[in-house]
Design an enzyme around this catalytic site. Structure first.
Site, PDB file in Angstrom:
ATOM      1  N   VAL A 152       4.225   4.161  24.389  1.00 12.71           N
ATOM      2  CA  VAL A 152       3.900   3.612  25.961  1.00 12.71           C
ATOM      3  C   VAL A 152       3.130   2.425  25.889  1.00 12.71           C
ATOM      4  O   VAL A 152       3.554   1.511  26.557  1.00 12.71           O
ATOM      5  CB  VAL A 152       3.227   4.638  26.952  1.00 12.71           C
ATOM      6  CG1 VAL A 152       3.114   4.219  28.430  1.00 12.71           C
ATOM      7  CG2 VAL A 152       3.734   6.046  26.845  1.00 12.71           C
ATOM      8  N   TYR A 153       1.976   2.479  25.083  1.00  6.54           N
ATOM      9  CA  TYR A 153       1.406   1.013  24.859  1.00  6.54           C
ATOM     10  C   TYR A 153       2.198  -0.054  24.355  1.00  6.54           C
ATOM     11  O   TYR A 153       2.060  -1.218  25.044  1.00  6.54           O
ATOM     12  CB  TYR A 153      -0.016   1.287  24.030  1.00  6.54           C
ATOM     13  CG  TYR A 153      -0.768   0.113  24.046  1.00  6.54           C
ATOM     14  CD1 TYR A 153      -1.691  -0.342  24.776  1.00  6.54           C
ATOM     15  CD2 TYR A 153      -0.798  -0.640  22.636  1.00  6.54           C
ATOM     16  CE1 TYR A 153      -2.497  -1.315  24.885  1.00  6.54           C
ATOM     17  CE2 TYR A 153      -1.606  -1.664  22.527  1.00  6.54           C
ATOM     18  CZ  TYR A 153      -2.403  -1.878  23.359  1.00  6.54           C
ATOM     19  OH  TYR A 153      -3.259  -3.293  23.114  1.00  6.54           O
ATOM     20  N   SER A 154       2.857   0.009  23.355  1.00  5.38           N
ATOM     21  CA  SER A 154       3.676  -0.747  22.840  1.00  5.38           C
ATOM     22  C   SER A 154       4.792  -1.599  23.814  1.00  5.38           C
ATOM     23  O   SER A 154       5.136  -2.548  23.959  1.00  5.38           O
ATOM     24  CB  SER A 154       4.365  -0.479  21.500  1.00  5.38           C
ATOM     25  OG  SER A 154       5.112  -1.113  20.887  1.00  5.38           O
ATOM     26  N   SER A 156       4.411  -1.454  26.922  1.00  2.00           N
ATOM     27  CA  SER A 156       3.750  -2.250  27.984  1.00  2.00           C
ATOM     28  C   SER A 156       3.498  -3.673  27.431  1.00  2.00           C
ATOM     29  O   SER A 156       3.636  -4.713  28.290  1.00  2.00           O
ATOM     30  CB  SER A 156       2.528  -1.534  28.223  1.00  2.00           C
ATOM     31  OG  SER A 156       1.408  -1.603  27.539  1.00  2.00           O
TER      32      SER A 156
END
Length: 242
Positions: A152-154, A156
């Site tokens: 998810v972070y990657s 974003s």
């Protein structure tokens, strides 16, 4: 050292800690006044008292639509102009996708992606009118490669890399420089959900950098001649293995 940003007015989101605070302090050291944007009013009050008149508190909750929309107008009412916008606020989710919940995913995307787009959109008319400005976004090395333990972070940060580089092309004809800084793991609250053993191992191996090492890169970007745009600076711990 000469105050290379003397007289400039900067706005930094997520300014009460981590990279945002380090960048605020570095900008002030270079002569700029800094509007410190954060939702933590108590922290802002303490920090602005410590930093003096060149630090100006701006209490904004970027996850609240009305507060986010009011940010740029409220800053302009306080300072009259914005020369530098550093979109830095963000959050982190690690682990397998099924280990998080959809509300947390929404919060991350709203803060890491949507708020950045809104803030940039809101400052553009002001900068175009003045025919000058700098926009810097805190991205991540995770915005350049698929990191399997943080999908998810990657995701974003890949979105932000695309956004920044498209806006750079849209705005350069107006005298506005747009770029990003892409750090590896930074010692900050964003790593709070890393497993304790992994975090300690990273510290022990020298695989983390300090927020000041990111703010140094941002100052370098902002102090180049206006005919130079640093489109992205990837700042990694020397021993970071990825």
């Amino acid at each position: 050292m000469a105050e290379l940003l003397n007289g400039k007015v900067a706005a930094v989101t997520g300014a009460a800690s981590g990279i945002g605070l380090a960048t605020t302090e570095a900008l002030i050291a270079q002569g700029a006044s800094v509007v410190m944007v954060d939702r933590d009013a108590a922290a802002l009050a303490k920090i602005t008292e410590r930093l003096g008149d060149k630090a100006i508190a701006q209490v904004t909750d970027l996850l609240d639509a009305a507060s986010c929309a009011a940010m740029v107008p409220e800053i302009l009412a306080k300072t009259g102009r914005i020369d530098i916008l550093h979109c830095n606020a963000g959050t982190y989710i690690g682990g397998d996708l099924t280990e998080t919940d959809t509300a947390t995913i929404d919060r991350m995307l709203n803060l890491n992606v949507n708020a950045v787009m809104k803030n940039v959109r809101d400052v553009i008319p002001h900068m175009i009118e003045r025919k000058t400005g700098d926009i810097v976004v805190t991205c991540s090395v995770a915005g350049h490669m698929p990191i399997q333990w943080e999908p998810v972070y990657s995701g974003s940060k890949w979105a932000i890399t695309c956004f920044v580089q498209t806006m750079r092309r849209q705005l350069n004809k107006h005298g506005i420089r747009v770029g990003q800084v892409s750090p590896g793991p930074v010692v900050s609250a964003l790593l709070a959900d890393w497993p304790a053993d992994r975090l300690q191992a990273a510290k022990d191996s020298g695989s983390l950098i300090e927020p000041t090492e990111v703010s140094d890169a941002i100052i370098y970007m902002l102090t180049r001649s206006r005919n130079v745009t640093i489109r992205d600076m990837v700042v990694l711990p020397t021993n970071f293995d990825i």
